[in-house]
Design a protein around this motif. Structure first.
Motif, PDB file in Angstrom:
ATOM      1  N   THR A 129     -35.237-100.968 107.012  1.00  0.00           N
ATOM      2  CA  THR A 129     -35.538-102.370 105.812  1.00  0.00           C
ATOM      3  C   THR A 129     -35.466-101.374 104.527  1.00  0.00           C
ATOM      4  OG1 THR A 129     -36.879-102.579 108.175  1.00  0.00           O
ATOM      5  CG2 THR A 129     -38.291-103.243 106.019  1.00  0.00           C
ATOM      6  N   TYR A 130     -36.459-100.750 104.378  1.00  0.00           N
ATOM      7  CA  TYR A 130     -36.510-100.261 102.507  1.00  0.00           C
ATOM      8  C   TYR A 130     -34.695-100.622 102.212  1.00  0.00           C
ATOM      9  CZ  TYR A 130     -37.483 -97.227  98.377  1.00  0.00           C
ATOM     10  OH  TYR A 130     -37.593 -97.032  97.204  1.00  0.00           O
ATOM     11  N   GLN A 131     -34.262-100.305 102.749  1.00  0.00           N
ATOM     12  CA  GLN A 131     -32.942 -99.734 102.160  1.00  0.00           C
ATOM     13  C   GLN A 131     -31.837-101.131 101.817  1.00  0.00           C
ATOM     14  OE1 GLN A 131     -30.624 -96.645 104.467  1.00  0.00           O
ATOM     15  NE2 GLN A 131     -30.991 -95.399 103.780  1.00  0.00           N
ATOM     16  N   ASP A 132     -32.211-101.954 102.936  1.00  0.00           N
ATOM     17  CA  ASP A 132     -32.207-103.522 103.277  1.00  0.00           C
ATOM     18  C   ASP A 132     -32.936-104.405 101.831  1.00  0.00           C
ATOM     19  OD1 ASP A 132     -30.108-103.465 104.613  1.00  0.00           O
ATOM     20  OD2 ASP A 132     -31.490-104.148 106.340  1.00  0.00           O
ATOM     21  N   LEU A 133     -34.181-103.492 102.250  1.00  0.00           N
ATOM     22  CA  LEU A 133     -34.937-104.879 100.579  1.00  0.00           C
ATOM     23  C   LEU A 133     -34.913-104.282  99.353  1.00  0.00           C
ATOM     24  CD1 LEU A 133     -38.107-104.765 102.396  1.00  0.00           C
ATOM     25  CD2 LEU A 133     -37.056-105.971 101.843  1.00  0.00           C
ATOM     26  N   VAL A 134     -33.577-103.009  98.881  1.00  0.00           N
ATOM     27  CA  VAL A 134     -33.663-102.572  97.713  1.00  0.00           C
ATOM     28  C   VAL A 134     -32.093-103.300  96.967  1.00  0.00           C
ATOM     29  CG1 VAL A 134     -32.919-100.084  96.305  1.00  0.00           C
ATOM     30  CG2 VAL A 134     -34.797-100.028  97.914  1.00  0.00           C
ATOM     31  N   SER A 135     -31.545-103.109  98.889  1.00  0.00           N
ATOM     32  CA  SER A 135     -30.384-104.309  98.551  1.00  0.00           C
ATOM     33  C   SER A 135     -30.321-105.162  97.754  1.00  0.00           C
ATOM     34  CB  SER A 135     -29.176-103.916  99.975  1.00  0.00           C
ATOM     35  OG  SER A 135     -29.113-102.880  99.556  1.00  0.00           O
ATOM     36  N   VAL A 136     -31.200-106.277  98.247  1.00  0.00           N
ATOM     37  CA  VAL A 136     -31.816-107.683  98.162  1.00  0.00           C
ATOM     38  C   VAL A 136     -31.498-107.705  96.202  1.00  0.00           C
ATOM     39  CG1 VAL A 136     -33.715-109.724  97.737  1.00  0.00           C
ATOM     40  CG2 VAL A 136     -32.726-108.151  99.791  1.00  0.00           C
ATOM     41  N   VAL A 137     -32.609-106.525  95.568  1.00  0.00           N
ATOM     42  CA  VAL A 137     -33.029-106.625  94.372  1.00  0.00           C
ATOM     43  C   VAL A 137     -31.439-105.848  93.919  1.00  0.00           C
ATOM     44  CG1 VAL A 137     -35.215-104.819  92.623  1.00  0.00           C
ATOM     45  CG2 VAL A 137     -35.520-105.783  95.316  1.00  0.00           C
ATOM     46  N   GLN A 138     -31.363-105.559  94.125  1.00  0.00           N
ATOM     47  CA  GLN A 138     -30.215-104.988  93.373  1.00  0.00           C
ATOM     48  C   GLN A 138     -29.037-106.437  93.533  1.00  0.00           C
ATOM     49  OE1 GLN A 138     -28.480-101.451  95.955  1.00  0.00           O
ATOM     50  NE2 GLN A 138     -29.540 -99.957  94.834  1.00  0.00           N
ATOM     51  N   GLY A 139     -29.072-106.683  94.136  1.00  0.00           N
ATOM     52  CA  GLY A 139     -27.723-108.625  94.269  1.00  0.00           C
ATOM     53  C   GLY A 139     -28.681-109.230  93.057  1.00  0.00           C
ATOM     54  N   LEU A 140     -30.061-109.655  93.758  1.00  0.00           N
ATOM     55  CA  LEU A 140     -30.784-110.099  92.130  1.00  0.00           C
ATOM     56  C   LEU A 140     -30.636-109.641  90.770  1.00  0.00           C
ATOM     57  CD1 LEU A 140     -34.576-110.128  94.167  1.00  0.00           C
ATOM     58  CD2 LEU A 140     -32.524-112.193  93.986  1.00  0.00           C
ATOM     59  N   ARG A 141     -30.661-108.107  90.817  1.00  0.00           N
ATOM     60  CA  ARG A 141     -29.982-107.536  89.624  1.00  0.00           C
ATOM     61  C   ARG A 141     -28.598-107.927  88.875  1.00  0.00           C
ATOM     62  NH1 ARG A 141     -26.308-104.371  86.527  1.00  0.00           N
ATOM     63  NH2 ARG A 141     -26.875-104.171  85.134  1.00  0.00           N
ATOM     64  N   THR A 142     -27.646-107.904  89.351  1.00  0.00           N
ATOM     65  CA  THR A 142     -26.268-108.077  89.194  1.00  0.00           C
ATOM     66  C   THR A 142     -26.326-109.749  88.680  1.00  0.00           C
ATOM     67  OG1 THR A 142     -25.768-106.134  90.958  1.00  0.00           O
ATOM     68  CG2 THR A 142     -24.247-108.218  90.150  1.00  0.00           C
ATOM     69  N   GLU A 143     -26.715-110.651  89.798  1.00  0.00           N
ATOM     70  CA  GLU A 143     -26.666-111.978  89.164  1.00  0.00           C
ATOM     71  C   GLU A 143     -27.889-112.609  88.198  1.00  0.00           C
ATOM     72  OE1 GLU A 143     -28.288-115.066  92.484  1.00  0.00           O
ATOM     73  OE2 GLU A 143     -27.662-113.223  93.654  1.00  0.00           O
ATOM     74  N   PHE A 144     -29.231-111.595  87.638  1.00  0.00           N
ATOM     75  CA  PHE A 144     -29.703-111.846  86.233  1.00  0.00           C
ATOM     76  C   PHE A 144     -28.447-111.083  85.222  1.00  0.00           C
ATOM     77  CE2 PHE A 144     -33.191-113.079  88.343  1.00  0.00           C
ATOM     78  CZ  PHE A 144     -33.849-113.624  87.719  1.00  0.00           C
ATOM     79  N   TYR A 145     -28.078-109.898  85.826  1.00  0.00           N
ATOM     80  CA  TYR A 145     -27.315-109.947  84.194  1.00  0.00           C
ATOM     81  C   TYR A 145     -25.461-110.757  84.784  1.00  0.00           C
ATOM     82  CZ  TYR A 145     -23.256-106.624  82.374  1.00  0.00           C
ATOM     83  OH  TYR A 145     -22.270-105.894  81.772  1.00  0.00           O
ATOM     84  N   ASN A 146     -26.011-111.219  84.677  1.00  0.00           N
ATOM     85  CA  ASN A 146     -24.568-112.408  85.242  1.00  0.00           C
ATOM     86  C   ASN A 146     -25.349-113.549  84.965  1.00  0.00           C
ATOM     87  OD1 ASN A 146     -21.931-111.096  85.759  1.00  0.00           O
ATOM     88  ND2 ASN A 146     -22.651-111.382  88.400  1.00  0.00           N
ATOM     89  N   LYS A 147     -25.644-113.930  84.793  1.00  0.00           N
ATOM     90  CA  LYS A 147     -26.196-115.767  84.696  1.00  0.00           C
ATOM     91  C   LYS A 147     -27.415-115.110  82.545  1.00  0.00           C
ATOM     92  CE  LYS A 147     -27.407-117.335  88.442  1.00  0.00           C
ATOM     93  NZ  LYS A 147     -29.198-118.086  89.957  1.00  0.00           N
ATOM     94  N   TYR A 148     -27.316-114.203  82.658  1.00  0.00           N
ATOM     95  CA  TYR A 148     -27.925-114.116  81.355  1.00  0.00           C
ATOM     96  C   TYR A 148     -27.021-113.182  80.337  1.00  0.00           C
ATOM     97  CZ  TYR A 148     -32.201-115.493  82.802  1.00  0.00           C
ATOM     98  OH  TYR A 148     -33.548-117.049  83.102  1.00  0.00           O
ATOM     99  N   LYS A 149     -25.761-112.744  80.053  1.00  0.00           N
ATOM    100  CA  LYS A 149     -24.943-111.969  79.508  1.00  0.00           C
ATOM    101  C   LYS A 149     -25.377-112.654  78.514  1.00  0.00           C
ATOM    102  CE  LYS A 149     -21.676-110.227  82.072  1.00  0.00           C
ATOM    103  NZ  LYS A 149     -20.434-110.446  81.983  1.00  0.00           N
ATOM    104  N   GLY A 150     -25.495-111.413  77.314  1.00  0.00           N
ATOM    105  CA  GLY A 150     -25.796-112.153  75.995  1.00  0.00           C
ATOM    106  C   GLY A 150     -27.233-112.835  75.356  1.00  0.00           C
ATOM    107  N   GLN A 151     -28.309-112.906  76.362  1.00  0.00           N
ATOM    108  CA  GLN A 151     -29.220-113.069  76.500  1.00  0.00           C
ATOM    109  C   GLN A 151     -30.099-111.952  76.333  1.00  0.00           C
ATOM    110  OE1 GLN A 151     -30.173-116.661  78.906  1.00  0.00           O
ATOM    111  NE2 GLN A 151     -29.519-117.843  77.371  1.00  0.00           N
ATOM    112  N   PHE A 152     -29.895-111.250  77.633  1.00  0.00           N
ATOM    113  CA  PHE A 152     -30.979-110.009  77.764  1.00  0.00           C
ATOM    114  C   PHE A 152     -29.667-109.399  77.922  1.00  0.00           C
ATOM    115  CE2 PHE A 152     -33.952-113.985  79.226  1.00  0.00           C
ATOM    116  CZ  PHE A 152     -34.533-113.078  78.708  1.00  0.00           C
ATOM    117  N   THR A 153     -30.904-107.672  77.692  1.00  0.00           N
ATOM    118  CA  THR A 153     -29.649-106.802  78.718  1.00  0.00           C
ATOM    119  C   THR A 153     -30.613-106.473  79.675  1.00  0.00           C
ATOM    120  OG1 THR A 153     -31.607-105.307  77.882  1.00  0.00           O
ATOM    121  CG2 THR A 153     -29.143-105.862  76.635  1.00  0.00           C
ATOM    122  N   VAL A 154     -30.188-106.156  80.623  1.00  0.00           N
ATOM    123  CA  VAL A 154     -30.176-106.079  82.260  1.00  0.00           C
ATOM    124  C   VAL A 154     -30.283-104.541  82.484  1.00  0.00           C
ATOM    125  CG1 VAL A 154     -30.890-106.680  84.764  1.00  0.00           C
ATOM    126  CG2 VAL A 154     -30.097-107.879  82.599  1.00  0.00           C
TER     127      VAL A 154
END
Length: 163
Positions: free
Chosen positions: A25-50
Motif C-alpha cells: 500500500t505504501y509503495q502504491d501510494l508513493v507511485s501515485v505521488v510520483q505519477g503526479l510529480r511527472t504530470e506536474f513536471y510536464n504541465k508546468y515546464k517553463g513555469q516551475f521547476t519540479v
C-alpha cells in the motif's frame, strides 16, 4: 502516540508488516505521488521547476515546485500526500526555519495561517483533496491539478500583497 518502550512496540510492528499489505500500500501510494510529480513536471515546464519526490518518514510523501518569484523569496510550494490523514495538501515552505518563521509572522492575516501555532514543517497547509479515489487515476490527477492551479494563483496574489 504510544508511550510504551520501543521493545514493547516491536510485536505490533512485526504484525503489521507480516502480511506485506502495508508495504504494498505504501509503495502504491508513493507511485501515485510520483505519477503526479511527472504530470506536474510536464504541465508546468517553463513555469516551475519540479523537484523529485521526497519522503518524510512514513508520514509524508511530497514534491515541491519553485519558480523565480518563490526562489527569490526563499519559498517553495509542496504537493504533499499526508499518509496519516490519507489526503493531499498544499504547503507553503520556507527554505530555512528562519524564513518559515518570518513568513508565518508576516502572513498572520491570511485565512490558511494558524495564528496560534506555526506548523512544524511549513508556513501553512491547505487541504487540496480529502478522501482521494485512488481507483480513478485520471480524476485524481485532474482534481489535484485543478486545486493547485486555483490555489497557487491565490497564494501568489497574497504573497504579493504581504511583501
Amino acid at each position: 502516540m504510544s508511550y510504551k518502550s520501543l521493545s514493547a512496540r516491536i510485536p505490533a510492528y512485526k504484525l503489521h508488516f507480516a502480511s506485506g499489505e502495508l508495504q504494498r500500500t505504501y509503495q502504491d501510494l508513493v507511485s501515485v505521488v510520483q505519477g503526479l510529480r511527472t504530470e506536474f513536471y510536464n504541465k508546468y515546464k517553463g513555469q516551475f521547476t519540479v523537484a523529485k519526490v521526497l519522503h518524510g518518514y512514513i508520514d509524508f510523501t511530497y514534491f515541491y515546485l519553485q519558480n523565480d518569484y518563490l526562489k527569490k523569496h526563499k519559498l517553495k510550494l509542496a504537493i504533499v500526500f499526508n499518509h496519516q490523514r490519507v489526503q493531499f495538501e498544499l504547503w507553503l515552505l520556507g527554505q530555512t526555519k528562519d524564513v518559515q518563521i518570518s513568513y508565518w509572522k508576516k502572513l498572520q492575516g491570511v485565512k490558511w495561517v494558524n495564528k496560534d501555532a506555526m506548523p512544524e514543517w511549513s508556513i501553512f497547509e491547505i487541504l487540496m483533496l480529502a478522501d482521494p479515489d485512488f481507483d480513478d487515476a485520471r480524476a485524481l490527477s485532474e482534481s489535484i491539478y485543478n486545486a493547485f492551479s486555483a490555489l497557487s494563483v491565490e497564494i501568489f496574489n497574497i504573497l504579493t500583497v504581504y511583501e
